[in-house]
Design an enzyme around this catalytic site. Structure first.
Site, mmCIF file in Angstrom:
data_model
loop_
_atom_site.group_PDB
_atom_site.id
_atom_site.type_symbol
_atom_site.label_atom_id
_atom_site.label_comp_id
_atom_site.label_asym_id
_atom_site.label_seq_id
_atom_site.Cartn_x
_atom_site.Cartn_y
_atom_site.Cartn_z
ATOM 1 N N HIS A 1 11.091 -6.304 9.686
ATOM 2 C CA HIS A 1 12.327 -5.629 9.268
ATOM 3 C C HIS A 1 12.903 -6.346 8.046
ATOM 4 C CE1 HIS A 1 15.870 -3.131 9.733
ATOM 5 N NE2 HIS A 1 16.573 -4.203 9.437
ATOM 6 N N MET B 1 8.941 4.541 11.322
ATOM 7 C CA MET B 1 10.366 4.842 11.319
ATOM 8 C C MET B 1 10.849 5.539 12.599
ATOM 9 S SD MET B 1 11.098 3.488 8.510
ATOM 10 C CE MET B 1 12.722 4.023 8.018
ATOM 11 N N ASN C 1 7.262 -6.037 15.041
ATOM 12 C CA ASN C 1 7.790 -5.229 13.942
ATOM 13 C C ASN C 1 8.247 -6.165 12.828
ATOM 14 O OD1 ASN C 1 8.817 -2.880 12.583
ATOM 15 N ND2 ASN C 1 10.877 -3.463 13.249
HETATM 16 C C1 GRF Z 1 9.110 -2.626 4.994
HETATM 17 O O1 GRF Z 1 10.100 -3.109 4.135
HETATM 18 C C2 GRF Z 1 9.383 -3.041 6.402
HETATM 19 O O2 GRF Z 1 10.120 -4.202 6.497
HETATM 20 C C3 GRF Z 1 10.182 -1.898 6.952
HETATM 21 O O3 GRF Z 1 9.676 -0.754 6.323
HETATM 22 C C4 GRF Z 1 9.126 -1.107 5.066
HETATM 23 C C5 GRF Z 1 7.751 -0.525 5.015
HETATM 24 O O4 GRF Z 1 7.185 -0.637 3.747
HETATM 25 N N1 GRF Z 1 10.105 -1.857 8.390
HETATM 26 P P1 GRF Z 1 5.655 -0.300 3.546
HETATM 27 O O5 GRF Z 1 5.410 1.117 4.061
HETATM 28 O O6 GRF Z 1 4.848 -1.305 4.305
HETATM 29 O O7 GRF Z 1 5.418 -0.372 2.065
#
Ligand code: GRF
Length: 200
Positions: A109, A90, A107
């Site tokens: 998203h 993040m 990445n």
């Molecule tokens: C995912 O939905 C991804 O697309 C976004 O953050 C979320 C991460 O989920 N960037 P996780 O930690 O892999 O469960």
């Protein structure tokens, strides 16, 4: 096999999906390191369970993004990492990491970019009463979810969609799409640009 690092900040379900396909041999890669900016995140437990080294750090303990990215870069170098996979990390990347790994960072998203970039893409799509959303995998640049798009998959938002149901649909797609695209990128040798090509 290419050495990759996964960057995550939270639950790490995408990280887990990648671990799983590496373990079955469907994805031919070596997950050399997890990088996590939240030391207590569940992603770190997933790394421990899979015996993957984890470097977790608290950004507040550093004077700047440059300072902690230098330390991350040292870690990546020491593990021989060639390619970076952001999976729920993040934070925007700064020039230190981008300079070192330019063209070799991807990445995932949870929207059809350029729609709904940034935080809470699922909430943004519901708020906007969009009929479609989806998943995007893209190369990473200095912007917020602005890098060149590699692939997208659409998801219909039903009338009675809830945040939970949409989140579930998105993650189901993410967990299949990310491993398969990573396999494609790593196999095609698209992971290195000329300047950074390594011979070992
Ligand atoms: C995912 O939905 C991804 O697309 C976004 O953050 C979320 C991460 O989920 N960037 P996780 O930690 O892999 O469960």
């Amino acid at each position: 096999m290419k050495k990759i690092a996964v960057f995550a900040s939270g639950n790490g379900s995408n990280f887990q999906a990648i671990i799983d396909v590496v373990q079955t041999g469907e994805l031919k890669a070596d997950i050399a390191l997890l990088v996590c900016d939240k030391p207590g995140a569940f992603a770190v437990e997933r790394a421990n369970a899979a015996r993957i080294p984890a470097f977790s750090f608290n950004p507040k303990e550093y004077s700047s993004k440059e300072a902690y990215e230098k330390v991350i870069t040292e870690q990546l170098t020491s593990y021989g990492v060639e390619f970076i996979v952001l999976a729920g990390y993040m934070r925007l990347l700064g020039p230190t990491l981008l300079g070192e790994y330019s063209g070799r960072i991807v990445n995932i998203h949870p929207s059809l970019l350029p729609a709904f970039p940034g935080k809470d893409a699922v909430g943004q799509a519901l708020e906007a009463k969009a009929k479609w959303t989806g998943v995007t995998i893209h190369y990473v640049d200095e912007g917020m979810d602005t890098g060149p798009i590699i692939v997208q998959e659409r998801i219909r938002i039903e009338n009675k969609e809830t945040r939970e149901s949409l989140q579930q649909k998105i993650q189901k797609i993410e967990h299949k799409l990310y491993p398969s695209i990573l396999q494609m990128l790593l196999m095609k040798g698209e992971v290195t640009n000329d300047k950074k090509t390594r011979t070992n």
